[in-house]
Design a protein around this motif. Structure first.
Motif, short mmCIF file in Angstrom:
data_model
loop_
_atom_site.label_atom_id
_atom_site.label_comp_id
_atom_site.label_asym_id
_atom_site.label_seq_id
_atom_site.Cartn_x
_atom_site.Cartn_y
_atom_site.Cartn_z
N LEU A 151 0.91 -1.27 -0.05
CA LEU A 151 0.15 0.17 0.00
C LEU A 151 0.87 1.30 -0.08
O LEU A 151 0.75 2.06 -0.73
CB LEU A 151 -0.88 -0.15 1.17
N VAL A 152 1.82 1.30 0.78
CA VAL A 152 2.73 2.31 0.80
C VAL A 152 3.63 2.51 -0.12
O VAL A 152 3.76 3.76 -0.70
CB VAL A 152 3.41 2.56 2.40
N GLU A 153 3.95 1.61 -1.05
CA GLU A 153 4.74 1.41 -2.06
C GLU A 153 4.09 2.28 -3.16
O GLU A 153 4.68 2.98 -4.04
CB GLU A 153 5.44 0.32 -2.33
N ARG A 154 2.82 1.72 -3.05
CA ARG A 154 1.98 2.28 -4.34
C ARG A 154 1.79 3.82 -4.11
O ARG A 154 1.55 4.48 -4.86
CB ARG A 154 0.62 1.52 -4.35
N LEU A 155 1.49 4.08 -2.78
CA LEU A 155 1.21 5.64 -2.64
C LEU A 155 2.26 6.26 -2.80
O LEU A 155 2.44 7.44 -3.40
CB LEU A 155 0.75 5.77 -1.04
N LYS A 156 3.66 5.86 -2.43
CA LYS A 156 4.83 6.66 -2.77
C LYS A 156 5.06 6.73 -4.36
O LYS A 156 5.48 7.57 -4.71
CB LYS A 156 6.24 5.81 -2.37
N THR A 157 4.73 5.66 -4.98
CA THR A 157 4.90 5.79 -6.64
C THR A 157 4.02 7.13 -7.06
O THR A 157 4.26 7.81 -8.00
CB THR A 157 4.39 4.41 -7.21
N ILE A 158 2.68 7.27 -6.51
CA ILE A 158 2.01 8.04 -7.01
C ILE A 158 2.31 9.49 -6.53
O ILE A 158 2.24 10.60 -7.45
CB ILE A 158 0.35 7.72 -6.17
N LEU A 159 2.74 9.47 -5.42
CA LEU A 159 3.31 10.95 -4.99
C LEU A 159 4.51 11.42 -5.74
O LEU A 159 4.51 12.65 -6.08
CB LEU A 159 3.69 10.79 -3.57
N ASN A 160 5.45 10.40 -5.95
CA ASN A 160 6.51 10.55 -6.89
C ASN A 160 6.43 11.02 -8.15
O ASN A 160 6.85 11.90 -8.95
CB ASN A 160 7.75 9.53 -6.90
#
Length: 423
Positions: free
Chosen positions: A413-422
């Motif tokens: 979940l956090v990895e996907r959120l990080k990808t979206i934010l980046n």
């Protein structure tokens, strides 16, 4: 405190060492259009379906088909006492005695039934206190009770508000309200755990304070039952209500639960609405007897219950009995703490968590605000295979539920959120 580490290896190791990890396989996990498991983080809105639910319901359908009305006494699980099959398990989850608990009706219906008995306004003591950002249904319900008794629903409602610039309510402010208005307050009715912020309230502290000023005290535990240790009996609360379709996984719109403290169990002078299911079980079907009220929480029942809904509740409670609620609470704290750790690693200038950071002041929900984000971020997270919950104006609620969420779910979940934010 747990020693968390970054990286997928840590999440994999935690799942391998988790004694309750296998229970995820006992739930249907929603999939995307490619057949991949979604990361489901909305057990605080609707819990997932246990795989055993269908067989529990099918048993009752078969008995109905084969026995007709005789199923009330001859079914494998006779329907007449069916609610009693749930009582002990439910009492354990909410920390109550069996005599204090009954599964019946739905959440807001039960709230109104409790207020019939425990909201007893007078000309001078008639106000109701709730938290300012209570779940809307609670606010609507208490406002309607004020109007029903002839009071102004704005003047008679006292809101326990967070301080300026804060999201969480403060107990010192509650004490100040009661010091100045306690003799005007007939009922304190707050959520056991606030749906928006995830703040888990100290039920015993609130009850003790309310009773000190002569107020009745009740709780809506919709977001708390099956999530946190409520200890309702020890809290001393007069009543509590909850639903079973969130953390208790009983299906959309399923029945609710109700707690009435043991000290009220034999008080037949309490005002209440009644029906034939609150009448003495031994003479209920004599039909022409005068009303003879059952003791305890059962004495607030109205009608014979929907068996198919209760079968779904029983399917879920049997899983809770097997894994043990204490085990789930321990995992919940560790899993939610891991989620918090990973979010903070993204940078606290980007992510703001409004849920309390102390594990004993929250359940398995984190409410997050992302700087300069709007609902578009939530939509992108959904497209990335994460089912979370958006609440206006700017909060994403995620609930890593210990029965069916893993450490790897949280990591991805956090990895996907990080990808979206980046991006």
């Amino acid at each position: 405190m747990f020693d968390y580490k970054l990286g997928l290896d840590f999440a994999i190791k935690q799942d391998e060492n988790d004694p309750s990890a296998s229970y995820k396989n006992q739930f249907h996990i929603p999939k995307d259009k490619h057949g991949n498991d979604l990361i489901y983080m909305t057990g605080n809105s609707l819990g997932l379906q246990p795989k055993n639910t269908k067989s529990y319901i099918n048993q009752e359908l078969e008995d109905w088909a084969n026995l007709g009305v005789e199923g009330h006494t001859e079914a494998k699980n006779p329907w007449l006492p069916y609610h009693e099959f749930l009582t002990e398990s439910m009492a354990k989850i909410v920390g109550a005695k069996p005599i204090e608990v009954v599964v019946m009706n739905t959440l807001t219906t039960n709230l109104h039934l409790m207020m019939v008995s425990f909201y007893k306004p007078t000309k001078t003591r008639y106000k109701i206190l709730i938290e300012a950002d209570a779940f809307p249904s609670d606010k609507y319900a208490v406002e309607s009770q004020l109007r029903h008794h002839g009071f102004d629903d704005k003047e008679g409602l006292i809101l326990w508000k967070p301080r300026e610039g804060e999201e969480l309510v403060n107990y010192a402010d509650l004490e100040a309200i009661l010091e100045t208005q306690g003799n005007e307050i007939a009922l304190i009715m707050v959520g056991g755990l606030n749906y928006y912020t995830g703040q888990y309230f100290d039920l015993k502290r609130i009850t003790t304070l309310g009773h000190k000023y002569g107020c009745m005290v009740g709780f809506d535990c919709a977001h708390a039952a099956g999530n946190v240790p409520l200890n309702l009996h020890d809290s001393g609360a007069d009543f509590a209500v909850w639903c079973t379709y969130k953390y208790l996984n009983s299906g959309p719109g399923s029945l609710g639960g109700c707690f009435v403290h043991e000290r009220h169990a034999y008080n037949k002078n309490l005002n209440r609405f009644t029906g034939w299911w609150s009448h003495n079980k031994q003479t209920r079907f004599n039909m022409r007897d005068e009303f003879d009220q059952l003791p305890g929480a059962e004495g607030w029942q109205l009608s014979n219950p929907p068996i198919l809904s209760m079968a779904a509740i029983r399917a879920s409670l049997d899983i809770f009995n097997t894994v043990g609620f204490e085990t789930l609470v321990e995992k919940s704290k560790k899993l939610t703490g891991y989620f918090e750790f990973l979010l903070k690693a993204l940078g606290e200038d980007t992510i703001r968590i409004i849920t309390p950071n102390h594990p004993n002041e929250r359940g398995c929900q984190l409410s997050i605000q992302v700087k300069n984000a709007n609902k578009t971020l939530h939509n992108k997270l959904t497209e990335a295979g994460v089912i979370s919950d958006w609440r206006e104006p700017d909060v994403i609620r995620c609930a890593p539920t210990p029965l069916y969420n893993s450490f790897q779910d949280v990591y991805y979940l956090v990895e996907r959120l990080k990808t979206i934010l980046n991006a």
